[in-house]
Design a protein around this motif. Structure first.
Motif: not given
Length: 265
Positions: A238-257
């Protein structure tokens, strides 16, 4: 024989009755007693084999985070475990911790961060390979164009390893760093990896030497006579997209997928 077997219930539960029954069977039909023993042996062997097989499956409870150096494995490791941004450095040894999946059962896996340096990763993979329930292959989406050949070579090694493929772990290709403008999409990364793996298949040898010097058999990647596609593999990819580090330091990481995929293991 009828007189001997026509016993009271009180006698039925006694040891003399059992002795008499065995004697009666032996005298009249010895093969029947052999058949009974064989049947009992078969039942015992079946139970032992089932326990062994089920025990083996239970041992495969590790989720391995693998990938090249600086792909973001260690940061992703900390995000999954504690949900926080933790400053990390390049790992030189494995790190592992219990990870509770976000599903109704609250399934717990052993999350293992495998060092990405090519001189180290083979040794640590050998250590955890047989216990792998899933492999999270982390790709730096922002640097993919420069690293595509190296990424494909590492992935090829995993996908053609006979021991790993026999255990059939789920492969989650985590296209990380999607917060960076130069990041490639998961679909594009999949397409380019399929092309690169098709080319690589022509140049690779048919054997792989393991850490102890023995030769490990290597499987043919995909289907002969056809360009490689991940759908040809005997394991789920399975291929999925994520981001452990957000461009906004105060924002949550995008790892839901990734968390959803781990919850379905």
């Amino acid at each position: 024989m009828e007189d001997k077997l026509n016993l009271d219930l009180e006698d039925f539960s006694s040891e003399p009755f059992l002795d008499e029954l065995v004697k009666e069977i032996t005298e009249n039909d010895p093969s029947l007693l052999i058949g009974i023993f064989v049947a009992i042996a078969v039942v015992i062997i079946t139970i032992v084999l089932l326990k062994f097989l089920l025990g083996s499956k239970k041992k495969r409870n590790a989720v391995l985070l693998v990938g090249l150096c600086d792909a973001g494995k260690t940061l992703l490791f900390s995000r999954l475990l504690v949900g926080k941004l933790i400053q990390t450095v390049t790992s030189s040894k494995d790190s592992k911790a219990p990870y509770r999946a976000k599903n109704e059962k609250g399934t717990t896996w052993t999350l293992v961060d495998i060092p990405g340096h090519d001189s180290l990763r083979s040794r640590f993979l050998e250590k955890f390979m047989e216990s792998a329930r899933a492999i999270v292959f982390v790709v730096d989406s922002s640097m993919f164009q420069k690293e595509v050949k190296e990424v494909a070579e590492f992935l090829y090694t995993l996908l053609t390893d006979s021991v790993l493929m026999n255990n059939a772990p789920t492969f989650l290709i985590a296209c990380n760093k999607q917060d960076i403008n130069t990041a490639k999409s998961a679909k594009l990364i999949q397409q380019q990896l399929e092309k690169e793996l098709t080319t690589l298949r022509l140049t690779r040898s048919a054997a792989l030497t393991s850490q102890d010097g023995s030769v490990r058999s290597v499987l043919y990647l995909g289907k002969k006579g056809k360009d490689f596609e991940f759908s040809q593999l005997p394991v789920r990819v399975e291929f999925l997209e994520c981001s452990a580090r957000s461009s906004d330091k105060d924002a949550d990481a995008k790892i839901e997928a990734l968390e959803k995929s781990l919850a379905k293991l």
